[in-house]
Design a protein around this motif. Sequence first.
Motif, PDB file in Angstrom:
ATOM      1  N   GLU A  23       0.875  -1.177   0.000  1.00 34.95           N
ATOM      2  CA  GLU A  23       0.000   0.000   0.000  1.00 34.95           C
ATOM      3  C   GLU A  23       0.904   1.217   0.000  1.00 34.95           C
ATOM      4  O   GLU A  23       1.875   1.279   0.738  1.00 34.95           O
ATOM      5  N   GLY A  24       0.592   2.188  -0.830  1.00 40.84           N
ATOM      6  CA  GLY A  24       1.409   3.394  -0.890  1.00 40.84           C
ATOM      7  C   GLY A  24       2.844   3.058  -1.231  1.00 40.84           C
ATOM      8  O   GLY A  24       3.126   2.340  -2.170  1.00 40.84           O
ATOM      9  N   MET A  25       3.755   3.556  -0.412  1.00 42.78           N
ATOM     10  CA  MET A  25       5.185   3.336  -0.634  1.00 42.78           C
ATOM     11  C   MET A  25       5.723   2.157   0.184  1.00 42.78           C
ATOM     12  O   MET A  25       6.924   1.955   0.255  1.00 42.78           O
ATOM     13  N   CYS A  26       4.846   1.407   0.814  1.00 42.68           N
ATOM     14  CA  CYS A  26       5.263   0.262   1.637  1.00 42.68           C
ATOM     15  C   CYS A  26       5.427  -0.986   0.782  1.00 42.68           C
ATOM     16  O   CYS A  26       4.669  -1.216  -0.151  1.00 42.68           O
ATOM     17  N   GLY A  27       6.424  -1.785   1.138  1.00 42.66           N
ATOM     18  CA  GLY A  27       6.688  -3.037   0.438  1.00 42.66           C
ATOM     19  C   GLY A  27       5.787  -4.149   0.933  1.00 42.66           C
ATOM     20  O   GLY A  27       5.080  -4.016   1.936  1.00 42.66           O
ATOM     21  N   GLU A  28       5.846  -5.275   0.267  1.00 45.77           N
ATOM     22  CA  GLU A  28       4.969  -6.397   0.605  1.00 45.77           C
ATOM     23  C   GLU A  28       5.267  -6.995   1.978  1.00 45.77           C
ATOM     24  O   GLU A  28       4.403  -7.606   2.574  1.00 45.77           O
ATOM     25  N   ASN A  29       6.484  -6.807   2.511  1.00 48.44           N
ATOM     26  CA  ASN A  29       6.832  -7.321   3.836  1.00 48.44           C
ATOM     27  C   ASN A  29       6.745  -6.237   4.907  1.00 48.44           C
ATOM     28  O   ASN A  29       7.364  -6.363   5.965  1.00 48.44           O
ATOM     29  N   GLU A  30       5.992  -5.189   4.613  1.00 50.62           N
ATOM     30  CA  GLU A  30       5.809  -4.090   5.558  1.00 50.62           C
ATOM     31  C   GLU A  30       4.323  -3.855   5.784  1.00 50.62           C
ATOM     32  O   GLU A  30       3.515  -4.070   4.892  1.00 50.62           O
ATOM     33  N   SER A  31       3.996  -3.407   6.985  1.00 52.15           N
ATOM     34  CA  SER A  31       2.622  -2.986   7.255  1.00 52.15           C
ATOM     35  C   SER A  31       2.582  -1.463   7.261  1.00 52.15           C
ATOM     36  O   SER A  31       3.564  -0.796   7.577  1.00 52.15           O
ATOM     37  N   VAL A  32       1.439  -0.924   6.913  1.00 49.32           N
ATOM     38  CA  VAL A  32       1.266   0.516   6.800  1.00 49.32           C
ATOM     39  C   VAL A  32       0.897   1.100   8.157  1.00 49.32           C
ATOM     40  O   VAL A  32      -0.024   0.634   8.810  1.00 49.32           O
ATOM     41  N   ILE A  33       1.622   2.134   8.570  1.00 48.59           N
ATOM     42  CA  ILE A  33       1.284   2.903   9.764  1.00 48.59           C
ATOM     43  C   ILE A  33       0.508   4.158   9.342  1.00 48.59           C
ATOM     44  O   ILE A  33      -0.457   4.551   9.981  1.00 48.59           O
ATOM     45  N   PHE A  34       0.926   4.770   8.235  1.00 48.79           N
ATOM     46  CA  PHE A  34       0.280   5.978   7.707  1.00 48.79           C
ATOM     47  C   PHE A  34       0.542   6.012   6.213  1.00 48.79           C
ATOM     48  O   PHE A  34       1.672   5.794   5.776  1.00 48.79           O
ATOM     49  N   ASN A  35      -0.488   6.290   5.424  1.00 44.96           N
ATOM     50  CA  ASN A  35      -0.336   6.385   3.979  1.00 44.96           C
ATOM     51  C   ASN A  35      -1.120   7.588   3.486  1.00 44.96           C
ATOM     52  O   ASN A  35      -2.344   7.603   3.560  1.00 44.96           O
ATOM     53  N   CYS A  36      -0.419   8.590   2.997  1.00 46.99           N
ATOM     54  CA  CYS A  36      -1.018   9.854   2.569  1.00 46.99           C
ATOM     55  C   CYS A  36      -0.763  10.062   1.082  1.00 46.99           C
ATOM     56  O   CYS A  36       0.381  10.222   0.662  1.00 46.99           O
ATOM     57  N   GLU A  37      -1.836  10.049   0.318  1.00 49.00           N
ATOM     58  CA  GLU A  37      -1.719  10.345  -1.101  1.00 49.00           C
ATOM     59  C   GLU A  37      -1.871  11.844  -1.284  1.00 49.00           C
ATOM     60  O   GLU A  37      -2.834  12.445  -0.823  1.00 49.00           O
ATOM     61  N   HIS A  39      -1.290  15.196  -4.219  1.00 52.36           N
ATOM     62  CA  HIS A  39      -1.710  15.368  -5.613  1.00 52.36           C
ATOM     63  C   HIS A  39      -0.793  14.665  -6.618  1.00 52.36           C
ATOM     64  O   HIS A  39      -1.275  14.049  -7.558  1.00 52.36           O
ATOM     65  N   SER A  40       0.509  14.734  -6.426  1.00 49.26           N
ATOM     66  CA  SER A  40       1.403  14.105  -7.399  1.00 49.26           C
ATOM     67  C   SER A  40       2.435  13.184  -6.761  1.00 49.26           C
ATOM     68  O   SER A  40       3.383  12.770  -7.423  1.00 49.26           O
ATOM     69  N   SER A  41       2.267  12.867  -5.478  1.00 45.73           N
ATOM     70  CA  SER A  41       3.212  11.988  -4.799  1.00 45.73           C
ATOM     71  C   SER A  41       2.512  11.285  -3.639  1.00 45.73           C
ATOM     72  O   SER A  41       1.333  11.519  -3.380  1.00 45.73           O
ATOM     73  N   THR A  42       3.259  10.451  -2.951  1.00 44.06           N
ATOM     74  CA  THR A  42       2.726   9.684  -1.820  1.00 44.06           C
ATOM     75  C   THR A  42       3.725   9.727  -0.678  1.00 44.06           C
ATOM     76  O   THR A  42       4.931   9.694  -0.903  1.00 44.06           O
ATOM     77  N   ALA A  43       3.204   9.786   0.543  1.00 41.65           N
ATOM     78  CA  ALA A  43       4.035   9.723   1.746  1.00 41.65           C
ATOM     79  C   ALA A  43       3.515   8.559   2.587  1.00 41.65           C
ATOM     80  O   ALA A  43       2.328   8.487   2.880  1.00 41.65           O
ATOM     81  N   SER A  44       4.408   7.659   2.969  1.00 37.88           N
ATOM     82  CA  SER A  44       4.010   6.480   3.744  1.00 37.88           C
ATOM     83  C   SER A  44       4.987   6.236   4.870  1.00 37.88           C
ATOM     84  O   SER A  44       6.198   6.364   4.693  1.00 37.88           O
ATOM     85  N   LEU A  45       4.454   5.864   6.024  1.00 35.46           N
ATOM     86  CA  LEU A  45       5.261   5.356   7.126  1.00 35.46           C
ATOM     87  C   LEU A  45       4.953   3.876   7.215  1.00 35.46           C
ATOM     88  O   LEU A  45       3.791   3.479   7.374  1.00 35.46           O
ATOM     89  N   CYS A  46       5.991   3.060   7.105  1.00 33.35           N
ATOM     90  CA  CYS A  46       5.839   1.619   7.020  1.00 33.35           C
ATOM     91  C   CYS A  46       6.615   0.952   8.150  1.00 33.35           C
ATOM     92  O   CYS A  46       7.622   1.479   8.612  1.00 33.35           O
ATOM     93  N   GLU A  47       6.159  -0.235   8.560  1.00 30.45           N
ATOM     94  CA  GLU A  47       6.865  -0.999   9.572  1.00 30.45           C
ATOM     95  C   GLU A  47       7.179  -2.379   9.020  1.00 30.45           C
ATOM     96  O   GLU A  47       6.280  -3.093   8.575  1.00 30.45           O
ATOM     97  N   ALA A  48       8.459  -2.731   9.040  1.00 30.21           N
ATOM     98  CA  ALA A  48       8.868  -4.067   8.595  1.00 30.21           C
ATOM     99  C   ALA A  48       8.245  -5.096   9.521  1.00 30.21           C
ATOM    100  O   ALA A  48       8.344  -4.983  10.740  1.00 30.21           O
ATOM    101  N   LYS A  49       7.578  -6.076   8.943  1.00 29.90           N
ATOM    102  CA  LYS A  49       6.842  -7.064   9.737  1.00 29.90           C
ATOM    103  C   LYS A  49       7.760  -7.929  10.589  1.00 29.90           C
ATOM    104  O   LYS A  49       7.416  -8.296  11.703  1.00 29.90           O
TER     105      LYS A  49
END
Length: 161
Positions: A23-37, A39-49
């Motif tokens: 989701e967003g900028m998080c990888g498949e082995n990460e869970s999303v803490i925050f995902n903000c879309e 207008h032209s970019s994305t900001a994500s805070l991810c946690e490695a599982k």
Amino acid sequence: MKKPFLGFLFAIILAFSTTVRAEGMCGENESVIFNCELHSSTASLCEAKDAKVLTYRYGKEEKIELEISDAGFKRGNIFHFSDVPYSGGGEAHIRFSRGGYTYYLYDKTVKTESGPQFSAGIVIYRGIRRIGDRICVNDASIRQSAYSEIEREEYRDIRSK
């Protein structure tokens, strides 16, 4: 007959050559803490599982412009969580800094006459001067896991929208 096969082959090659995102900028082995879309970019805070490492990424899928991680640091040295309850709502922040800039990921719920009003985004400071407030265009929120897994600090008013 060869053209459909070539198209299928190209799709398979493309699928394996792109980075898999959960989701967003998080990888498949990460869970999303925050995902903000934005207008032209994305900001994500991810946690490695597996390692419980937090990583903030900002940019586009094909080009990450900013990446900050607490890998190799004691938990609580990079990312900090705070929240405050409101009558009929509340506000939560995740704060981190880099190179003289301080970033606050936030979500906010405010009670209004027509019902609750939700907002989320990123407030940016350079030193003590507020230089930006980017509003998420998706239904962003700080996930529940942040409330227990990120080091807590005293709440500060960031004057979010």
